[in-house]
Structures are given as structure tokens and as C-alpha cells.
Design an enzyme around this catalytic site. Structure first.
Site: not given
Length: 495
Positions: A69, A74, A77, A207, A209, A213, A372, A468, A473
Site C-alpha cells: 500500500c 494505494c 497510485k 477490468g 480497480y 485506475e 473506493a 447546501h 446533500e
């Protein structure tokens, strides 16, 4: 000094045995190994950890504190994702009044240099964390001699043995290559993060992540990118509706998608690497990236010597406490192939240390783990996809979706919608899953993950006041059901 340790499934106070060099010996100083060793030390254990010498690209004799990582995953990257994102920002800035005269040049070598400086710094940070925790660091490749003995080997052939009451294996995983003619011409994500030159033409096979990426990274830096994968959509295992959104965004950013297509052969030519697909098509690339999955890094551990069982792909089998088939040997992280994410390895290692040395029986909780995909824009999810919810459901599922043009895009005129989705149990009103594809998705979903972990209902979402103007939201203003789906029907895509 007496401490509480796990003995035959029960926590009991035991005195130091004295016949071992260490209470805990950890093989692998990635995120899981570092967390497990320093937490064990904080509970009073005498702990040691072994790791290979540092290098950005891993091999049998090269690694580094921080693991995949931090050094070749991670962190570097995400640095490249930041770098690649500026091209779109420069384009979007024009309608906000920014007049950029002349060419905007990108210096790959400068980014690479700064990326490497950062991971070298982090490698040192992890070493200092271990030193400050009182963990003994040993350089070399560890393997098992028996259930209480680790042999650490050096590249020069020298070996040293250490005994421990408990052994924790946290060796992670490694990128794998597809077995096709010319496979040696391809690279993996390790090399992709340290390329000497930025490719102008890139072919990516996969295909998942990592594939998605790197497609976003290289395209954002100006390369022509062709992405090949076997399924109809990328990101198998994610919500089908959100997969379609990601595919659309990739194409919108200029990435050429080749669904249902594999590579059959690579060969070197004067113009670059010739790529032949299983459909007979040919193209030339400067770089071919295999992003076709990772395998547990367990081959050199001599696990059979301690009676540690593995599955068919080499993943170490563990129980709900991360204990292997050998009672004194434990394993966490990617080498167990449960949920292969750094924060999950941290959680598993924390639970291990609390259970074995902290007098608490704590099981890792693998439900509602957020994650993510750092494509541009990113995808982030937590909980169940619509497909998973239907598989587990006893009754109907309510699906709420929102697709909208972000405020920024209304000015920049970028044709790229943000998409959000909630999956709700119709009977209990509990929110089972949330997903988002759009700017800041990981930052937003991290907060949503807390709500799901607390068992939030759709009514809880509806009663929450939004911020907002923000994209976030939208998660608390989706009032109208997009569709109601029963377990006997097939999910549909409305977006």
C-alpha cells in the site's frame, strides 16, 4: 510480567514462558504486520518483525516497511491520480474565467521523483513507528521452520532462526501475469508506478480497480489508452448500475473500451509492442499493463512445516479470529484473501493483538466495509450492491437513485453526471448499501459508512439536514423510490 493471552480459544492470564526469543514474531512489515506488532508491544509483548530491504518494485528479495500500500500501491497510485486530475481541471477552468496562454507541459520525471521521495519518507516513518513501539526489526525473508520458529534468510545465503510463542504472517499479495506468448513484455502495477518514461500508447488488460485506475491516470496525462476486459462491464463484483456509470465516464474521458476481449499474444517490434487480441485485432503500444488480479504471497513461507493450511490459490486459511490451522500461527491481510484492502488488514491486525495479547476476544467485522476505486471521477461504495441485497433478501428491496449535473459542471460544461444510489430493505427500512460515482465520492461515502455501521434507516437519512450547496446533500434528499425489486426479479438499470 504476566499478560493475558488466548489459549485454546479462551483468554487467560499466563506468565511468560521464557523458552522463546519473542512473544510474537511477525513476517511482513506492511500495514497489517506493523499494526499487529506495535499493538502487541503496547500490551506488553516482546515483539519482532522481519521485512525485506526497501525498493519501489518488489521481488523475492526486495520489499520495504509499509508494504504494498505505502510503497507500490494505494499511496503512490493516489499521488499519480492527483497528478492526472490536473489536465481536466485546466480544461474546466476556462469557463471560470481562467485564461491559460500557451502550452501546458507535463513533466513525468518530476512527478515520479516526488512520488519516490514521498514513499521513501513513509518507509522511514514506518520504521520509526516500530522503533518507538519497542518492536525489534530484522531485515530478511522469513519462513517457518515449525509452529514456533522463523528462519530469516539474507540474499547472501546467511540464515538466522528465532523462536516465538506466536507467529503472525502478514506478507500480503503480489501482482500476477497472464500466461500468454510474450508475457515478459508486459508490466504489472509495481512497474507502472515507476516507469522511466510516460507511455504515449498504453494497453491495459483487466477490468478491476487497478486497471480502471491506471487507465484514468495515463489518459489524464495525455496517453492513448485501450482497456481490455473479459466481461461486458469493468469492475466485476461492484453494483452493476454503478459499473455502467464508470464505463460511460471512462469513454467520456477518451479511454477506448474493449469489453469481452482478451489478449492472446505480445511481440516486440521496431514501433513498440504489438498486441494481438483473441478476436484477431492488432495494435501497437509503448506499454502493456497486466492488471489481472493478485495472488497471496505465501509460496516461500514453508507453511507446511508448521501444518498451516492454504486454499487452492495459496491463501492461508484462518478462523474468525485470524488463527490458522496451527494454533500458534496467525495470519492477516491479503495473504488470507478475505477482503483485500489495507484498512481491513489494519482491522484484522488490531483484533489479533487485542485477542492474543490484550485480554479481549475480538473478531474482525467484515460487514459494511467501504471502499473506493480512484478512477477519474472516483467510485465509492459501502454495504451491499443491489445484486447482493437481492441474494440476501427475504423480501423486497427499494432502490433510490439520483443522477445530476454537478454545479461545477454546469459552468465548465463538462458532460459528466454524478450518480448516487441507496439500497433499502423494504420491510425494515434499513439502508443496506450506498454508492456514488463522482467527485469526492470516497470522502462522502466514508461518512455514509458510519451511518450504515450504526444500522441507519432510510428515515434517518430523510430526517438529516443537508449541507447546501453540496453533492453530499443528495443522499438525504432522495425521497422518491426509483424502483421496487423482489428477490425473484432481476435488477434493472435505469440510468
Amino acid at each position: 510480567m504476566a499478560r493475558k493471552m488466548l489459549v485454546d480459544g479462551e483468554v487467560a492470564a499466563v506468565a511468560d514462558a521464557g523458552q522463546y526469543d519473542y512473544d510474537l514474531f511477525v513476517i511482513g512489515a506492511g500495514s497489517g504486520g506493523v499494526r499487529g506488532s506495535r499493538f502487541a508491544a503496547s500490551f506488553g509483548a516482546k515483539a519482532a518483525i522481519c521485512e525485506l530491504p526497501f525498493h519501489p518494485i518488489s521481488s523475492d528479495w526486495l520489499g520495504g516497511h509499509g508494504g504494498t500500500c505505502v510503497i507500490r500501491g494505494c499511496v503512490p497510485k493516489k499521488i499519480l491520480v492527483y497528478g492526472a486530475s490536473f489536465s481536466g481541471e485546466f480544461e474546466d477552468s476556462k469557463n471560470f474565467g481562467w485564461e491559460i496562454n500557451g502550452d501546458i507541459n507535463f513533466n513525468w520525471k518530476k512527478l515520479l521523483e516526488n512520488k519516490t521521495k514521498e514513499i521513501v519518507r513513509l518507509n522511514g516513518v514506518y520504521q520509526r513507528i516500530l522503533t518507538n513501539a519497542g518492536v525489534t526489526m530484522i531485515e530478511g525473508a522469513g519462513s517457518l521452520v515449525d509452529a514456533h520458529t522463523v528462519e530469516v534468510s539474507q540474499p547472501d545465503g546467511s540464515k538466522q532462526r528465532y523462536t516465538a510463542k506466536h507467529i503472525l504472517i502478514a506478507t500480503g499479495s503480489r501482482a500476477q501475469r497472464v500466461n500468454i506468448p510474450g508475457k515478459e513484455l508486459a508490466i504489472t502495477s509495481d512497474e507502472a508506478l515507476s516507469l522511466e518514461d510516460l507511455p504515449k500508447r498504453a494497453v491495459i488488460l483487466g477490468g478491476g480497480y487497478i486497471a480502471v485506475e491506471f487507465a484514468s491516470i495515463w489518459r489524464g496525462m495525455g496517453a492513448e489508452v485501450d482497456l481490455f476486459y473479459r466481461k461486458d462491464l469493468p469492475l466485476r463484483g461492484f453494483d452493476d448500475e454503478m459499473r455502467a456509470v464508470v464505463a460511460s465516464n471512462l469513454e467520456g474521458r477518451g479511454i477506448k473500451l474493449h469489453p469481452g476481449t482478451n489478449l492472446s499474444e505480445l511481440s516486440k517490434t521496431a514501433d513498440g509492442i504489438k498486441v494481438v487480441t483473441d478476436k484477431g485485432d492488432e495494435l501497437i503500444a509503448d506499454v502493456v499493463l497486466f492488471a489481472t488480479g493478485r495472488t497471496p504471497n505465501s509460496q516461500r513461507l514453508n507453511l507446511q512445516a508448521a501444518g498451516v493450511e492454504v486454499d487452492q490459490i495459496g491463501a492461508i486459511k484462518v478462523d474468525e479470529y485470524s488463527r490458522t490451522s496451527a494454533p500458534s500461527v496467525w495470519a492477516v491481510g491479503d495473504v488470507t484473501n478475505r477482503i483485500n484492502l489495507t484498512p481491513v488488514a489494519l482491522m484484522e491486525a488490531t483484533c489479533f493483538a487485542k485477542t492474543v495479547f490484550g485480554g479481549q476476544q475480538v473478531k474482525p467485522d467484515h460487514r459494511d466495509v467501504p471502499c473506493a476505486v480512484f478512477s477519474i471521477p472516483p467510485l465509492s461504495v459501502v454495504g451491499l450492491s443491489e445484486q447482493q441485497a437481492l441474494e440476501e433478501a427475504n423480501g423486497d428491496i427499494l432502490v433510490f437513485t439520483s443522477s445530476f449535473n454537478p454545479m461545477k459542471n454546469s459552468i465548465s460544461k463538462r458532460q459528466e453526471k454524478t450518480v448516487m444510489k441507496l439500497v433499502v430493505d423494504a420491510e425494515t427500512d434499513r439502508v443496506l448499501g450506498a454508492s456514488m460515482c463522482g467527485p469526492d465520492a470516497p470522502e462522502i461515502i466514508q461518512g455514509i459508512a458510519i451511518a450504515l455501521k450504526c444500522g441507519a434507516t432510510k428515515a434517518n437519512f430523510d430526517s438529516t439536514v443537508g449541507i447546501h450547496p453540496s453533492a453530499a446533500e443528495e443522499f438525504v434528499t432522495m425521497r422518491t423510490v426509483t424502483r421496487r425489486v423482489s428477490p425473484t426479479s432481476k435488477p434493472k438499470t435505469n440510468l
